[in-house]
Structures are given as C-alpha cells and as structure tokens.
Write a protein that holds these residues in place. Sequence first.
Motif, PDB file in Angstrom:
ATOM      1  N   PHE A 257      40.741  30.285  46.681  1.00  0.00           N
ATOM      2  CA  PHE A 257      39.999  29.306  45.901  1.00  0.00           C
ATOM      3  C   PHE A 257      40.420  27.917  46.364  1.00  0.00           C
ATOM      4  CE2 PHE A 257      40.627  32.992  43.043  1.00  0.00           C
ATOM      5  CZ  PHE A 257      39.300  33.389  42.927  1.00  0.00           C
ATOM      6  N   PHE A 258      39.614  26.923  45.970  1.00  0.00           N
ATOM      7  CA  PHE A 258      39.873  25.568  46.436  1.00  0.00           C
ATOM      8  C   PHE A 258      39.902  24.552  45.298  1.00  0.00           C
ATOM      9  CE2 PHE A 258      37.884  27.897  49.914  1.00  0.00           C
ATOM     10  CZ  PHE A 258      38.826  27.705  50.923  1.00  0.00           C
ATOM     11  N   ASN A 259      39.988  25.008  44.053  1.00  0.00           N
ATOM     12  CA  ASN A 259      40.180  24.098  42.924  1.00  0.00           C
ATOM     13  C   ASN A 259      40.841  24.864  41.781  1.00  0.00           C
ATOM     14  OD1 ASN A 259      37.956  25.166  41.044  1.00  0.00           O
ATOM     15  ND2 ASN A 259      36.783  24.633  42.884  1.00  0.00           N
ATOM     16  N   ARG A 260      41.392  24.120  40.874  1.00  0.00           N
ATOM     17  CA  ARG A 260      42.189  24.706  39.788  1.00  0.00           C
ATOM     18  C   ARG A 260      41.313  25.479  38.795  1.00  0.00           C
ATOM     19  NH1 ARG A 260      47.272  23.225  37.938  1.00  0.00           N
ATOM     20  NH2 ARG A 260      47.739  23.863  35.778  1.00  0.00           N
ATOM     21  N   GLU A 261      40.113  24.981  38.526  1.00  0.00           N
ATOM     22  CA  GLU A 261      39.246  25.623  37.532  1.00  0.00           C
ATOM     23  C   GLU A 261      38.885  27.053  37.952  1.00  0.00           C
ATOM     24  OE1 GLU A 261      38.848  22.659  38.730  1.00  0.00           O
ATOM     25  OE2 GLU A 261      39.275  21.398  36.981  1.00  0.00           O
ATOM     26  N   ASP A 262      38.635  27.273  39.234  1.00  0.00           N
ATOM     27  CA  ASP A 262      38.289  28.625  39.687  1.00  0.00           C
ATOM     28  C   ASP A 262      39.461  29.584  39.509  1.00  0.00           C
ATOM     29  OD1 ASP A 262      35.768  27.833  40.357  1.00  0.00           O
ATOM     30  OD2 ASP A 262      36.213  27.494  42.475  1.00  0.00           O
ATOM     31  N   ILE A 263      40.675  29.102  39.741  1.00  0.00           N
ATOM     32  CA  ILE A 263      41.851  29.970  39.568  1.00  0.00           C
ATOM     33  C   ILE A 263      41.990  30.389  38.116  1.00  0.00           C
ATOM     34  CG2 ILE A 263      44.361  30.065  39.772  1.00  0.00           C
ATOM     35  CD1 ILE A 263      44.155  28.138  42.110  1.00  0.00           C
ATOM     36  N   LEU A 264      41.823  29.468  37.193  1.00  0.00           N
ATOM     37  CA  LEU A 264      41.924  29.814  35.774  1.00  0.00           C
ATOM     38  C   LEU A 264      40.781  30.729  35.336  1.00  0.00           C
ATOM     39  CD1 LEU A 264      42.943  26.296  34.366  1.00  0.00           C
ATOM     40  CD2 LEU A 264      44.428  28.226  34.964  1.00  0.00           C
ATOM     41  N   TRP A 265      39.596  30.566  35.953  1.00  0.00           N
ATOM     42  CA  TRP A 265      38.445  31.396  35.579  1.00  0.00           C
ATOM     43  C   TRP A 265      38.657  32.850  36.002  1.00  0.00           C
ATOM     44  CZ3 TRP A 265      34.060  30.822  32.758  1.00  0.00           C
ATOM     45  CH2 TRP A 265      33.036  31.752  32.959  1.00  0.00           C
ATOM     46  N   PHE A 266      39.173  33.079  37.217  1.00  0.00           N
ATOM     47  CA  PHE A 266      39.347  34.438  37.736  1.00  0.00           C
ATOM     48  C   PHE A 266      40.757  34.984  37.504  1.00  0.00           C
ATOM     49  CE2 PHE A 266      35.804  32.835  40.310  1.00  0.00           C
ATOM     50  CZ  PHE A 266      34.926  33.889  40.224  1.00  0.00           C
ATOM     51  N   LYS A 267      41.525  34.342  36.647  1.00  0.00           N
ATOM     52  CA  LYS A 267      42.891  34.783  36.405  1.00  0.00           C
ATOM     53  C   LYS A 267      42.990  36.201  35.842  1.00  0.00           C
ATOM     54  CE  LYS A 267      47.161  33.226  34.169  1.00  0.00           C
ATOM     55  NZ  LYS A 267      47.779  32.174  33.311  1.00  0.00           N
ATOM     56  N   PRO A 268      42.073  36.676  34.978  1.00  0.00           N
ATOM     57  CA  PRO A 268      42.217  38.048  34.451  1.00  0.00           C
ATOM     58  C   PRO A 268      41.949  39.151  35.480  1.00  0.00           C
ATOM     59  CG  PRO A 268      40.876  36.685  32.986  1.00  0.00           C
ATOM     60  CD  PRO A 268      41.020  35.932  34.263  1.00  0.00           C
ATOM     61  N   VAL A 269      41.363  38.842  36.618  1.00  0.00           N
ATOM     62  CA  VAL A 269      40.993  39.883  37.582  1.00  0.00           C
ATOM     63  C   VAL A 269      42.223  40.307  38.373  1.00  0.00           C
ATOM     64  CG1 VAL A 269      39.470  40.480  39.498  1.00  0.00           C
ATOM     65  CG2 VAL A 269      38.701  38.876  37.734  1.00  0.00           C
ATOM     66  N   GLU A 270      42.347  41.598  38.575  1.00  0.00           N
ATOM     67  CA  GLU A 270      43.494  42.148  39.295  1.00  0.00           C
ATOM     68  C   GLU A 270      43.367  41.868  40.794  1.00  0.00           C
ATOM     69  OE1 GLU A 270      45.976  46.375  39.505  1.00  0.00           O
ATOM     70  OE2 GLU A 270      43.809  46.380  39.160  1.00  0.00           O
ATOM     71  N   LEU A 271      44.518  41.667  41.452  1.00  0.00           N
ATOM     72  CA  LEU A 271      44.588  41.453  42.888  1.00  0.00           C
ATOM     73  C   LEU A 271      45.115  42.711  43.572  1.00  0.00           C
ATOM     74  CD1 LEU A 271      46.231  37.892  42.989  1.00  0.00           C
ATOM     75  CD2 LEU A 271      43.801  38.445  43.104  1.00  0.00           C
ATOM     76  N   ARG A 272      44.783  42.858  44.832  1.00  0.00           N
ATOM     77  CA  ARG A 272      45.353  43.922  45.654  1.00  0.00           C
ATOM     78  C   ARG A 272      45.444  43.409  47.085  1.00  0.00           C
ATOM     79  NH1 ARG A 272      42.026  46.911  48.966  1.00  0.00           N
ATOM     80  NH2 ARG A 272      39.798  46.441  48.837  1.00  0.00           N
ATOM     81  N   THR A 273      46.201  44.111  47.895  1.00  0.00           N
ATOM     82  CA  THR A 273      46.370  43.716  49.284  1.00  0.00           C
ATOM     83  C   THR A 273      45.959  44.864  50.192  1.00  0.00           C
ATOM     84  OG1 THR A 273      48.648  44.512  49.558  1.00  0.00           O
ATOM     85  CG2 THR A 273      48.346  42.330  48.564  1.00  0.00           C
ATOM     86  N   LYS A 274      45.776  44.551  51.478  1.00  0.00           N
ATOM     87  CA  LYS A 274      45.392  45.581  52.436  1.00  0.00           C
ATOM     88  C   LYS A 274      46.507  46.590  52.683  1.00  0.00           C
ATOM     89  CE  LYS A 274      41.811  43.063  54.927  1.00  0.00           C
ATOM     90  NZ  LYS A 274      41.296  42.607  56.239  1.00  0.00           N
ATOM     91  N   TRP A 275      47.736  46.236  52.345  1.00  0.00           N
ATOM     92  CA  TRP A 275      48.869  47.143  52.508  1.00  0.00           C
ATOM     93  C   TRP A 275      49.195  47.887  51.216  1.00  0.00           C
ATOM     94  CZ3 TRP A 275      52.653  47.136  56.861  1.00  0.00           C
ATOM     95  CH2 TRP A 275      52.125  46.523  57.995  1.00  0.00           C
ATOM     96  N   GLY A 276      48.331  47.827  50.227  1.00  0.00           N
ATOM     97  CA  GLY A 276      48.483  48.657  49.036  1.00  0.00           C
ATOM     98  C   GLY A 276      49.225  48.028  47.884  1.00  0.00           C
ATOM     99  N   ARG A 277      49.547  46.741  47.936  1.00  0.00           N
ATOM    100  CA  ARG A 277      50.231  46.100  46.815  1.00  0.00           C
ATOM    101  C   ARG A 277      49.217  45.677  45.760  1.00  0.00           C
ATOM    102  NH1 ARG A 277      53.386  48.581  48.704  1.00  0.00           N
ATOM    103  NH2 ARG A 277      55.121  48.040  50.080  1.00  0.00           N
ATOM    104  N   ARG A 278      49.662  45.662  44.499  1.00  0.00           N
ATOM    105  CA  ARG A 278      48.808  45.246  43.391  1.00  0.00           C
ATOM    106  C   ARG A 278      49.512  44.159  42.588  1.00  0.00           C
ATOM    107  NH1 ARG A 278      44.392  48.308  42.360  1.00  0.00           N
ATOM    108  NH2 ARG A 278      44.221  50.287  43.476  1.00  0.00           N
ATOM    109  N   GLY A 279      48.691  43.256  42.027  1.00  0.00           N
ATOM    110  CA  GLY A 279      49.280  42.168  41.266  1.00  0.00           C
ATOM    111  C   GLY A 279      48.236  41.411  40.476  1.00  0.00           C
ATOM    112  N   HIS A 280      48.626  40.189  40.015  1.00  0.00           N
ATOM    113  CA  HIS A 280      47.721  39.375  39.233  1.00  0.00           C
ATOM    114  C   HIS A 280      48.105  37.908  39.407  1.00  0.00           C
ATOM    115  CE1 HIS A 280      51.164  40.188  36.570  1.00  0.00           C
ATOM    116  NE2 HIS A 280      50.949  38.965  36.104  1.00  0.00           N
ATOM    117  N   ILE A 281      47.175  37.027  39.036  1.00  0.00           N
ATOM    118  CA  ILE A 281      47.429  35.593  39.133  1.00  0.00           C
ATOM    119  C   ILE A 281      48.314  35.165  37.961  1.00  0.00           C
ATOM    120  CG2 ILE A 281      46.355  33.312  39.178  1.00  0.00           C
ATOM    121  CD1 ILE A 281      43.840  34.614  40.312  1.00  0.00           C
TER     122      ILE A 281
END
Length: 736
Positions: A649-673
Amino acid sequence: MVLTEKRRLGSKDGPPHLVVVVTLHAGVDAAAVAKLLCSEGAGGLVRQERCVSGVAESFGLILPRFKQRFTLVRPDTADLYALLDLAKMADSLVFVLDPTEGWDSYGDYCLSCLFAQGLPSHVLVGQGAPELSGKRRVESKRALAKILEYRFPDSRLFPLDTEQDALLILRHLSAQRQRKLGFRSRRPHLVAQSVSYTPNTSAPGGAPATGLGTLHVSGYVRGCPLQVDRLVHLTGYGDFQLSQVDAPVDPLPLIFPTTRTAKPGKEGEVARFIESFLRVLMKADPARRESLQAEAEVDPMDGEQTWPTDTELVEAEEARKVKKLMKVPKGTSDYQASWIGEELDGDAESCDDEDDEDDDDDDSQTAGSLCGSDEEQEELSPTEPTGADQRYDDHIDEEEEGEGLKRYREARAHELFPDEVDTPLNMPAKNRFQRYRGLKSFRSTPWDPMENLPPDYSRIFQFKSFDRTRRRILAEAAKEEEGAMVGWYVTLHIIDVPPSVMEGVAAGRPLVVVSLMPHEQKMSVMHLLVRRQPNNKDTIKAKEELVFQCGFRRFRASPIFSQHTTADKHKMERFLRQDAPTVVTVYAPITFPPAGTLVFKQRDDGMQDLVATGSLLSCDPQRVVLKRLVLSGHPFKINKHSAVVRYMFFNREDILWFKPVELRTKWGRRGHIKMALGTHGHMKCQFDNQLRSQDTVMMNLFKRAYPRWTYDPYAPIPLPWVKSELSEEIEDADMD
C-alpha cells in the motif's frame, strides 16, 4: 422391447434408416460411394432423390430383399455445421477412408467434433485398395490398421469398390446394434425432407404483417412421440410454437398397393384421392400450449424499501444541513459546491464499476513488465527478405499477430504470478478494491449465494431442486404415449418463423427440428465441464465471446471459467487452462443433461477453431465462483516474529482499511497487520515465524464473478474449410 425397437428401424412401422456418408480424406471419391450404395446391383431401388431438404445428394432407398428402407445423405464435409447437425440425427455413419493415409488433418478435426457431440453407430469403409499392387496393398493395410487403433480400436474396415461390397455394407447397417444418444433419444426430433414457407398476411387482431410466417416442415418422427403443445427448436434459429400437425402420404412406403394407370382426364380425381389421405392429426390448444417466455418478468420496484418513517426523514434532513468543508474555486456558490461534491462521489463509483477493465489493465501492465522496455532491448539491423519470406509474410495479419502476442504475454504473466495485480498509485486501494473482501479460509468460510446479485439474475429462472425436476420430467417423457408416434411421416406447422430460415435452406444447409421438454426455453445459469483440445494453443480469456454447441442448441455467449471441485466455492480462472478440466459458466436456455458440448472460437477471417469439448454439468445459479486478487509486498526490515512490509500500500488509510485481512507468504508463513508506520505505506506485520529476505508477503482478496449476458441463438456460420498456402508452408517447414 429391445427387439421391437431394433426391428422397427427401417421397417414399415418405423422411420427409414438414416445413413450419413462422411468423407474423411480429400482424396476419396464420395460421389462414387453414394452411387455404389444406391446401385441396383446392391439390391436397392431408389424411390426418392433430394429427399432431405437442403442436401443435394440424398436418396430414398428401398431394399425388398431385407424388407428395409434407407435414407442416404452425403453432406458437404467442408460445411462443419451441416455435418454436425446431420450426424447427431443419423442412425448410422459411414466413414469413407483413404486406403493409405486413413484421414487427413481436416478429417481428424471432424472426428474430434463428432466424438465430442456423441457418435452413433458407424461403419468404416476403405476405397481404392484394389488399385494398389500386392506388396503396397499389404503395407497400406498394416499402416491403416495402426492408424485406426487410435480412434476405432475394435472396428472392422469394409472394402467398397464393387456392388457386392455395397450389398454387404447395407446388410451390416440394417443388422448392427444401434448406439443410443441420450440427448436425442428422450426428445422427439426429425430431419426436414420437405420445407415450404407461407408469409403472414396480417398479425393477430388485424395488425399489419410483422415479416414472419408459417414454416411447413415434413419428415419422419424419431426418438419418442411428438406433442403439438410443446415448443420446437430449429437448430441455429431459436424456439418456436406449433399450430397443428398433419399426416400426409408416406413418400417412401415399403409396400406399394397395385394401382392402374390413370386415364386422361382423371388426374383431378387422382389428386383429390391423394389429398384425402392428408388429415390433420392434432391442433394446438392455446390454453395448454407452452409459452415462448424465455426471461422472467422484471419488477424494478421489487426489493425496494417502504416509505421512510418520520424519524428517518428528520435524520435525513439534519444530515443534509450539515455542511462539509471542502476547497472550491473562488466565487462558487453553495449550490455549485454541492454539485462538485456529488461529482467526486460519482468518480469513486465509476472506478468501482470499471473494476474488471482495471484488472485487465493491471494484467497487461504486469505482462509488459516481463518483457522490459523498448529502450532496454537491443536493436537488430534489418536484413533483406527472401522470396519465401515475402510469400510467408503475405498471409500474416500484423494486427492479429500483435493481439495474439498481447494475449500470450497476459497468459504468461498469469502463469508466473497467478492473480497478482499492482496497487494503484493515483487512487486509494480501498476505493479501487471496494468490492473485494478477505476470507480466513477459502474452504470453510461461508459465502451467502443470494448476496448482492446482479440485475441479470432477475431475468433468469431457478429450480428448487434441478436434479429432482430433471428426473421427474424425464420419467414423464418416457411414459408419453400420445401424439405423433415414432415412424410417422408428419408435417409440422411452425408459426412466427423469420424468413432467414428459408434462406438457410436455400443455401444448402439441412434443417433439424427438435421438440423441447418443459422449461427448456427458459434462461438460467448453465455450467459446462470441458477440457481443452490438445492441438489448440490459442489463449482463451474469460468473458471472451465463444460459440457453443450444447446438445441440439448452438449459440454465442461470453462465459467465465472456474475450477472443477466439490466445495461450495470455486476459484475463477482468468484463462481456459490446458492441463485440467474447467467448468464454463454461461447464461443460456435450460437443457437437461446428458448433452455433449463443443466450444468454438471465431477467427477474424470467418473460420472457427475447436478449442474445447466436454459435457453439460448442471443448471445452478447459486454456484459461487470467486475471483481472486493478490496484493504483494516486500519485507523491508525482518525481526524474529515481525517485519516491516512496504510496496503493498502507499498511504496510511489503506493499511487501516485492510488491517483485518489475513496475510500469507509464498514460503507458507501466516500473519496479520499490526500497525501502520508513517504515511507512505510502510506497515508492521506479525507472523507465526521469522521471514526470509527473499520471501514475498501477499494478501488474498475475493469477489463473486458472473458471466456477461451476451446470449445470441443465431450462431455465425463458419466459412468452408480450405487448406491455405500458409498452412502448407508451415507443414513443409515442420517436415524439414
């Protein structure tokens, strides 16, 4: 029952045995084959010529020795639609092969189409073997047997060079076991043998004529009894209603009564005597006749809220009085300032409406980044083209070549980076991706199939249980014992038919009439299970207009593709895959399976390529197809269980908007903002384990996808197949 059905075909109590002669090689003489089968030495008596409307070489044949009657048809193999229409109605196919090569490239293409739509009983015939010498004959027979193992592993090859060979083939045709095709055995159908057209003088109620008319189609009823109150489908033209069914004299009776020659002046009495046999079997009852309504009646007020209460009106008035602080040009009034705000809101909505187009642009940008910029590519010095190069370039369309390159790059980018798009820099990501949502688990997270349906869903029909309705209707059709029985020669009066049908018959195309089951004229969401043709490498993108042949229907539509799984949600595919079966979803009339499916792609030059084959899967508007979108970021600073991620993302508002969505990586790690850092799109993320520097952080977003409503029952007629000089040069180059 099996013996009765077998003995009825070709006898006096059943329809004539419909035999279609198909040539699979350009070097064979198809006219000689038809001539041998209809010769008197083979025991046949030709009673009719041009007995199938639209086909020049068609004969009505009687074999007194076998007490059988045949209808032999030799369609133009270059007209693929005519070949497919006659083959799906035929009782037997006679494949004429070359004694050395078997079939050529176009013959193999025709076989692929015939196997996909359903192959009836068939006979393989070889022509021209006696002309070869003894050694060459043995070698060609061995080579031909090896070729036949691929398509026809257990079939016998019959020679056809003499009248005795023709007699053996006719005997084999009359005695061989008939294959049942489900989509035609459960529906009444006929091949038009005589067609006439009567324009309407005036519309009902004294209105002026509408340009339509009544089509009179004569032929033998096949499959099951025909009802006058049911709708009929003319392949390639649409659905129509019947007004009545007549029973004229059978033009190909197996046993003729002995009659004396009419004396001069008695022709009128003979004509009146023949007309006395023309009787009306059935007339349609307007109260029981099925309607042509294909789409549901849309109520624009359906789903609207009731009149707001007094409290809601007061709250709306207070909200309207609240002034928004915004920058406007100097001298702008309050009225003009309110319009400026509405325009800004409209821009955000327009960005959301153009979501699919923006995705396409992102795909093309990703594909272009793989190939580098023009400045980075090395410039090559031009060389003088040779004569062969010039001839080769004459057959290449540069515009089509450029479009093909663009499609290839998009497919390649999707293969390397599936569903990945770039976050826009000129607008907030929460506005660009506002229709998308995150899922904690694609398998177990629920998705309401009735949520936020498009307006097109108000025009379709849906079954409470499609499988139960299908079983009930098929069971009722099997018990049908009224109407025009199988084997009767009837004349159908089809009303409100456009004159384009007669234009097609005059152009030499056969006319096929199929009686529809209940509900089969209504629009719904149909799912087809197909697999790509191995020899077709074209890039087929979702929502691209294709030509479908599903059972007895042929139409154009813009489908979407999805994975074939047993889950309640299915991931959408942006391209038709080469390595796996794919479910194709389209808006189309309801058809009860089983039914074979062929998918064609229309070229710019009018030719059509077979891109996929399969079968009809189901009719289910509630099948959820989800389009995935992947936003990627790069780990900037890595700690033990956290990392600073940028470029997602390129601004603070987008980060706060998508904060509830879970993250993952190509190597199998999982996390959140965890939190946003600064105002330039850096964010601190928590993961279940330490990341690696070469890993990529991704966020999966989903939205439900629907096909486009572009259904058109008038499929374009492909140009006759002609082997071009370009294809010959390509084959020569491959051989070299």
